[in-house]
Design an enzyme around this catalytic site. Sequence first.
Site, PDB file in Angstrom:
ATOM      1  N   CYS A 188       0.841  -1.208   0.000  1.00 34.26           N
ATOM      2  CA  CYS A 188       0.000   0.000   0.000  1.00 34.26           C
ATOM      3  C   CYS A 188       0.870   1.250   0.000  1.00 34.26           C
ATOM      4  O   CYS A 188       0.480   2.280  -0.548  1.00 34.26           O
ATOM      5  CB  CYS A 188      -0.927   0.000   1.205  1.00 34.26           C
ATOM      6  SG  CYS A 188      -2.272  -1.187   1.047  1.00 34.26           S
ATOM      7  N   CYS A 340      13.876   6.883  -6.262  1.00 35.16           N
ATOM      8  CA  CYS A 340      12.413   6.723  -6.304  1.00 35.16           C
ATOM      9  C   CYS A 340      11.890   7.200  -4.951  1.00 35.16           C
ATOM     10  O   CYS A 340      12.418   8.159  -4.396  1.00 35.16           O
ATOM     11  CB  CYS A 340      12.022   5.278  -6.626  1.00 35.16           C
ATOM     12  SG  CYS A 340      12.609   4.078  -5.431  1.00 35.16           S
TER      13      CYS A 340
END
Length: 382
Positions: A188, A340
């Site tokens: 998630c 990232c």
Amino acid sequence: MELNNDEIRRYSRHLILPEVGLAGQKKIRSTSVLCIGAGGLGSPIAMYLAAAGVGKIAIVDFDTVDYSNLQRQLLHTDADVGRPKAQSAMETIHGINPNVEVVPHPTRITSENALDLIRPYDIVVDGTDNFPTRYLTNDACVLLKKLNVYGSIFRFEGQASVFAPHLGGPCYRCLYPEPPPAGMIPSCAEGGVLGVLPGIIGCIQATEILKLAIGIGNSLVGRLLLFNALDMKFRELKLRRDPECPVCGEHPTIKELIDYEIFCGIPHETVAAQANPDEVTVQDMKKALDNPGLGIKVIDVRKLVEYEIAHVKDVPLLPLSELPKRFTELDPNRQYYIHCNSGARSMKALEFLREQGFKYLKSVKGGITAWSDEIDSSVPRY
Ligand SMILES: [Zn+2]
């Protein structure tokens, strides 16, 4: 043990249901539940079970409350950020119903402690967010013949079931014999989740627990309920126990708990903590940006939506998904630092570019999250 007058008032809407009644409410009170995880799923589960009068609720969670949890983890408030989730959960539960005995376990459930943690409880509810813990919970419940009330969520979709091989149903491994390849299914934290979704799935799990405690209705044993919030649709799959299942089948090969990190292809933290020669720190990334003369180019491989939330100035975006068709925009003889959000996708980008013949590549450890923590707090964390 009779209900006292306060309990009769508190649970009156249960008591007037003929299917529950005094006898059912006493059964709820004599039920003990171990909730693994005090996060998105654990929140509605623990709060509704407490309100319903479950006698004893244990909460296992090693983590602390983060700002990014508050969008869905209603057990914790703004003031709880930074505090242990197990502690915050206990206080919230006591606030709802002081009659509930709460046992906080601010620890990680592991192969070493799982059986001892689970053994004293009637029902286990899986509110975990990762595959090693899910397989561990499953195997421990099968070995101890405990009801395992399962739920999982991702983005806009969720699923729920009750695993109980000792009652003739399947277990999680019957459904998913193999974990997905490590890194294939985003968490998630990487893929996002609609805040209300764990509320829906967690409430389904809490409903199953109350029905099982009272002994009414048809449980989700042998059924997998699938929910899609975007379509607002429920579907149901029939599940069968797999006679070849390695843990609940006729000839089980798993008779004790194993190493679930290895099983799921995840390197141990001790290994991961060692310096990786392909990684640099956010301090190195700052040096590269501050000193263009070094000739190091920094690129961001996150998604556009993430870039719009937060980015580091002067760092261009080249999403990982577009690399296969856009890598020719990069110079294979140049040195690149790739970042990232956390350092996982940048490592995938590094591996891809290396296969294309790039030689001078580093992945920025901790990504923009570490940048926000250690270099520039004006860059929001998400
Ligand atoms: Zn099985």
